[in-house]
Design an enzyme around this catalytic site. Structure first.
Site, mmCIF file in Angstrom:
data_model
loop_
_atom_site.group_PDB
_atom_site.id
_atom_site.type_symbol
_atom_site.label_atom_id
_atom_site.label_comp_id
_atom_site.label_asym_id
_atom_site.label_seq_id
_atom_site.Cartn_x
_atom_site.Cartn_y
_atom_site.Cartn_z
ATOM 1 C CG HIS A 57 20.293 57.839 56.212
ATOM 2 N ND1 HIS A 57 20.960 58.442 57.257
ATOM 3 C CD2 HIS A 57 21.253 57.491 55.320
ATOM 4 C CE1 HIS A 57 22.254 58.468 57.006
ATOM 5 N NE2 HIS A 57 22.460 57.904 55.829
ATOM 6 C CD GLU B 61 22.453 54.459 55.925
ATOM 7 O OE1 GLU B 61 23.094 54.019 54.968
ATOM 8 O OE2 GLU B 61 22.992 55.105 56.858
ATOM 9 C CG HIS C 235 30.646 57.900 59.129
ATOM 10 N ND1 HIS C 235 30.246 56.758 59.769
ATOM 11 C CD2 HIS C 235 29.707 58.112 58.170
ATOM 12 C CE1 HIS C 235 29.145 56.279 59.217
ATOM 13 N NE2 HIS C 235 28.804 57.103 58.238
#
Length: 361
Positions: free
Chosen positions: A68, A214, A325
């Site tokens: 992605h 995504e 993240h």
């Protein structure tokens, strides 16, 4: 930064590029810059996913390899009278990795640098220091003194906000530190697979895909898979590394440098057993290291691909990455290169009879 080889230059260009869900154009341009030379055709779906096609046997199975384009980030939602910028998270963030971090706002007049503001500990009560700061209370300081000045800088509601971090090989040069490994490493795998197949015969048609959005629901994989109608699907992405303090084996047991992860299960898909077994055997036959991984939460583009049409046998192959993240992650170059090698070997054997056997397995 010292001179980078061709592969590291590509990885730097991909990770330095800016693109949150809904605004992936800059990343798509880098992806297409690198993959076009190895593709017979480049197309795009109507939401912005990029699809590079390479034909081996034109009536053979269609193999989709999806990484992605987007990374987690933020979107400007409002500007207060004093010139502070408030935002919405786009993708999954943990608030403890956000404060005092540098960001780039992609404004109408060009990039604007800012920092997510934080209170000095001197003004916090002992109780407040123990509590995580609420995301809804966070703001970005771009050095403006009024709402009008912010607008004069070209910053408006709806603008993308991207974490800032420069690609950096660590002292151990196999370990690579960068923002947005999730999922620029998947794009790099798709590019390198197409590159390795450039002069090779293969009994299928391969699609290297950069999907959009995504991080907010596997959305681009839905639309691009509808365009392709694949027979086999691979999502290539990052996975959880379990080799840092505080993570137990029951949470994650993969280690950097021990091979790509073959995902057994995640919240979006139970991996296809026939395809999984075929990939594992291919790895073992070619002495390619691999690790198994499973995730109770989260998913990859396979979650959308496998539900296309009347069903697509699919598997996620991921790269163990530390600190995903957040503003920066670390992964191992060997895992990237072994993932490419594994997928190439799988593609070389993936003919129509093999696909049919996998479905019936």
């Amino acid at each position: 930064m010292k001179n980078l080889d061709e592969t590291l230059t590509m990885l730097k260009d991909l990770t330095d590029a800016k693109g949150i869900p809904g605004n992936e154009k800059e990343v798509r341009e880098v992806f297409e810059k690198y993959i076009t030379a190895y593709a017979d055709e480049i197309m795009m779906d109507n939401l912005g996913s990029s699809i590079a096609k390479k034909s081996g046997k034109t009536d053979g199975p269609k193999i989709m390899i999806a990484g992605h384009l987007d990374e987690i980030g933020f979107m400007v939602t409002r500007i207060d009278d004093n010139g502070f910028v408030y935002f919405q998270t786009v993708g999954g963030w943990w608030n403890q990795v956000m404060l005092a971090q540098r960001v780039t706002i992609m404004g109408s007049k060009g990039d604007v640098t800012g920092v997510i503001g934080s209170k000095p500990p001197h003004v916090l009560t002992a109780e407040a220091r123990k509590k995580p700061y609420e995301i809804k209370d966070m703001f970005i300081d771009i050095g403006a003194s009024s709402k009008e000045e912010v607008k004069a800088f070209g910053v408006n509601p709806g603008d993308s906000v991207v974490p800032y971090f420069e690609f950096t090989p660590l002292k151990n040069e196999k370990l690579l530190l960068a923002k947005a490994w999730d999922n620029r490493i998947g794009l790099a795998i798709a590019i390198e697979v197409m590159k390795k197949l450039k002069g090779e015969d293969h009994p299928n048609v391969v699609y290297g895909v950069g999907t959009i959005q995504e991080e907010v629901g596997l959305r681009g994989a839905k639309t691009s898979a509808q365009v392709i109608q694949p027979d086999i699907g691979f999502a290539v992405d990052v996975g959880i590394a379990g080799d840092t303090p505080g993570i137990s084996d029951k949470d994650a047991d993969s280690k950097l440098g021990k091979g790509p992860q073959i995902v057994l299960y995640d919240a979006s898909m139970v991996s296809h057993k026939g395809l999984r077994d075929f990939v594992v055997k291919t790895a073992e036959d070619n002495n390619i290291p691999y690790q198994f991984a499973s995730l109770a939460g989260g998913g990859t583009d396979s979650g959308s691909i496998h539900l296309t049409g009347n069903g697509v046998p699919s598997l996620s192959i991921t790269i163990a990455t530390r600190y995903i993240h957040s503003h920066a992650g670390i992964l191992h170059r060997d895992d990237f290169e072994n993932a490419v090698k594994l997928i190439v070997e799988v593609i070389k054997k993936m003919d129509a009879d093999t696909v049919q056997e996998l479905i019936l397995a």
